[in-house]
Design an enzyme around this catalytic site. Structure first.
Site, PDB file in Angstrom:
ATOM      1  N   SER A 122       6.165  -3.153  10.736  1.00 31.98           N
ATOM      2  CA  SER A 122       6.122  -2.077  11.712  1.00 31.98           C
ATOM      3  C   SER A 122       6.983  -2.444  12.916  1.00 31.98           C
ATOM      4  O   SER A 122       7.010  -3.603  13.345  1.00 31.98           O
ATOM      5  CB  SER A 122       4.681  -1.836  12.159  1.00 31.98           C
ATOM      6  OG  SER A 122       4.639  -1.009  13.305  1.00 31.98           O
TER       7      SER A 122
ATOM      8  N   VAL B 164      -2.100   8.173   5.396  1.00 31.16           N
ATOM      9  CA  VAL B 164      -1.977   9.068   4.245  1.00 31.16           C
ATOM     10  C   VAL B 164      -0.694   9.883   4.345  1.00 31.16           C
ATOM     11  O   VAL B 164       0.050  10.030   3.360  1.00 31.16           O
ATOM     12  CB  VAL B 164      -3.199  10.001   4.157  1.00 31.16           C
ATOM     13  CG1 VAL B 164      -2.991  11.060   3.078  1.00 31.16           C
ATOM     14  CG2 VAL B 164      -4.467   9.196   3.861  1.00 31.16           C
TER      15      VAL B 164
ATOM     16  N   THR C 200       2.181   9.289   5.967  1.00 27.67           N
ATOM     17  CA  THR C 200       3.394   8.508   5.731  1.00 27.67           C
ATOM     18  C   THR C 200       3.465   8.054   4.285  1.00 27.67           C
ATOM     19  O   THR C 200       4.546   8.031   3.683  1.00 27.67           O
ATOM     20  CB  THR C 200       3.445   7.295   6.675  1.00 27.67           C
ATOM     21  OG1 THR C 200       3.284   7.741   8.027  1.00 27.67           O
ATOM     22  CG2 THR C 200       4.766   6.567   6.543  1.00 27.67           C
TER      23      THR C 200
ATOM     24  N   GLU D  10      -1.632   1.719  -0.226  1.00 30.12           N
ATOM     25  CA  GLU D  10      -2.940   1.499   0.405  1.00 30.12           C
ATOM     26  C   GLU D  10      -2.939   2.329   1.674  1.00 30.12           C
ATOM     27  O   GLU D  10      -2.286   1.979   2.656  1.00 30.12           O
ATOM     28  CB  GLU D  10      -3.153   0.010   0.689  1.00 30.12           C
ATOM     29  CG  GLU D  10      -4.601  -0.333   1.022  1.00 30.12           C
ATOM     30  CD  GLU D  10      -4.916  -0.222   2.503  1.00 30.12           C
ATOM     31  OE1 GLU D  10      -5.526   0.808   2.886  1.00 30.12           O
ATOM     32  OE2 GLU D  10      -4.565  -1.129   3.258  1.00 30.12           O
TER      33      GLU D  10
ATOM     34  N   GLY E 235      -5.079   5.550   4.217  1.00 26.82           N
ATOM     35  CA  GLY E 235      -6.166   5.584   5.184  1.00 26.82           C
ATOM     36  C   GLY E 235      -7.541   5.581   4.549  1.00 26.82           C
ATOM     37  O   GLY E 235      -7.698   5.725   3.343  1.00 26.82           O
TER      38      GLY E 235
ATOM     39  N   CYS F 112      -8.199  -0.127   8.358  1.00 27.94           N
ATOM     40  CA  CYS F 112      -8.387   0.912   7.340  1.00 27.94           C
ATOM     41  C   CYS F 112      -9.805   0.908   6.780  1.00 27.94           C
ATOM     42  O   CYS F 112     -10.387   1.962   6.529  1.00 27.94           O
ATOM     43  CB  CYS F 112      -7.375   0.736   6.207  1.00 27.94           C
ATOM     44  SG  CYS F 112      -5.676   1.041   6.703  1.00 27.94           S
TER      45      CYS F 112
END
Length: 467
Positions: free
Chosen positions: A162, A215, A217, A235, A237, A269
């Protein structure tokens, strides 16, 4: 903003609003260059035995442990979590690399005798060049989840962290390189998701891509990858329910709810995001929960005694604040503790929000149906296990869930009926590296961790030999 400034990403410390460091803003061309270098290195890396590759992971894990404090301080500076949480994450990273190194000898096929054909057997081969997109909430641990199995299996791996938390990932990469893993075998490309992340998803030269994130993205990544032939692990949300039965140890369940919800400022999460408590213990549970949550010390993660750090940035703080601003007026709910921005809202530094407990909201309102990524815990009262499971399964998510009970009957009913990729009994959140982890429904597909993840990074070839 001039051209030179756009080439750099400034990583902001969410506790202070100050710069924690800078990284290059990689372009699609940078990603393509990393792919080309990995393609040149692949055959040599794949030719090594799994044990040879494992030795380098063991060395890397040892070095990570020795540099725990340095790495944890950097992680706290860029992500905000308290230093003790950051140290645990660094140790978790090392443990995952050690686990995959330890199971390197399991990379093998099967012998399938067929008298009418001769001899048949299968062999496992690496996929080739793989990609990984890492989220900001647990950047070091999730980096290890994807790196360990990919490298042990013989693949090259390109990691896109990120842009909010790339610094510690770069340090981890430098450690792996110093311990003998070639830079073109394992590389880190820093940049935005729309530029560097999209390049990985769109490329036909990437054989597998593992993504962890929201979800929305994840769905976009899936669309970009469509038609490229790559293997996807998603993997996404979660809105994890926690069910507390009448026979549960209330004090243990309260402690579990606090740890499961407010760890990492609720930005996990698999955090406890919805709480369902049986009506005969509800008042005692809410009272004890509220008392414990109100004692959580919020502040800069570098300061001793801090139990909860800031949200990742000011936008996240504003989103949480706006979500619950009208909850009492519009839904008849009661904020039992918290519910406010801490510090001075006008300041541009410190994205802090009070740990919050909300009771009395309708079970079909957004607090129970959507993912709230922050330190807000809604509590609902249910009459029995049937109602608890029905409410728990109401959402589009299916990542994790937990049930707190002393009854085997309750335990088996919950683990059988809950729509979740992982179900805990009398605990929540912790996932050892040996255990497969992933979601159902819109919470994703594929599995991280364990032998399941190792299989995701290998392809199987069948050989039939006739004498």
């Amino acid at each position: 903003m001039n051209e030179k400034e756009t080439d750099i990403i400034d990583v902001i410390n969410p506790a202070t609003g100050e710069s924690a460091g800078t990284v290059k803003r990689c372009t699609k061309d940078d990603v393509h260059s990393a792919i080309e270098m990995a393609e040149d290195a692949f055959s040599g890396w794949a030719a090594k035995s799994p044990r040879e590759r494992a030795k380098l992971l063991f060395l890397s894990a040892q070095e990570i442990r020795e540099r725990q404090t340095e790495l944890a301080e950097l992680l706290t500076a860029e992500q905000g979590k308290p230093l003790f949480e950051a140290k645990n994450e660094i140790q978790g990273c090392a443990a995952v690399l050690e686990y995959y190194a330890s199971i390197s000898g399991t990379v093998r096929g099967d012998f399938l005798p067929k008298s009418d054909y001769g001899y048949s057997f299968t062999v496992k081969k690496p996929l080739g060049i793989c990609g990984a997109i890492i989220p900001w909430n647990m950047p070091v641990l999730i980096l290890a989840w994807k790196t360990g199995p990919a490298l042990v299996a013989g693949n090259c791996l390109i990691v896109k962290p990120s842009s909010k938390t790339p610094l510690t990932s770069q340090k981890i990469a430098a450690i792996l390189h110093s311990c003998g893993i070639p830079e073109d075998v394992f590389s880190v490309v820093t940049g935005s998701g729309s530029e560097a992340g999209s390049a990985l998803a769109e490329s036909r030269r990437i054989a597998a891509l593992s993504f962890t994130g929201s979800v929305e993205t994840g769905n976009f990544v899936e669309k970009l990858s469509c038609g490229t032939g790559k293997r996807l692990t998603l993997e996404l949300g979660g809105s994890d329910p926690m069910i507390v039965c009448s026979d549960a140890d209330i004090d243990s369940a309260v402690a579990g709810a606090v740890a499961g919800r407010y760890y990492n400022c609720g930005q996990t999460c698999t955090a406890v995001k919805r709480l369902y408590v049986m009506e005969d213990i509800a008042e005692e549970f809410k009272r004890k929960l509220t008392e414990k949550v109100s004692q959580i010390k919020t502040g800069n993660g570098m300061i001793k005694g801090t139990k909860m750090g800031p949200l990742i940035d000011m936008d996240a703080r504003e989103k949480i604040s706006m979500l619950i601003s009208g909850i009492e007026r519009d839904y008849g709910a009661e904020i039992l503790t918290g519910g406010k921005i801490t510090g001075t809202p006008e300041l541009k530094s410190g994205s802090f929000f009070e740990p919050t407990v909300i009771a009395g909201a309708p079970k079909d309102c957004f607090l129970f149906t959507e993912e709230i990524f922050g330190p807000v815990l809604p509590v609902a009262v249910v009459k029995d296990m049937d109602e608890a499971i029905e409410e728990a399964n109401r959402t589009k998510f299916g990542l994790g869930a937990s049930v707190w009970t002393k009854s085997l009957k309750n335990s088996f009913e919950a683990t059988e009926m809950l729509d979740a990729g992982i179900v805990w009994v009398n605990r929540h959140l912790k996932i050892p590296p040996e255990v497969p982890f992933g979601g159902e429904k819109e919470s994703g597909s594929g599995r991280e961790n364990g032998l399941s993840a190792l299989d995701r990074y290998m392809k199987e070839k069948t050989v039939i030999m006739t004498p």
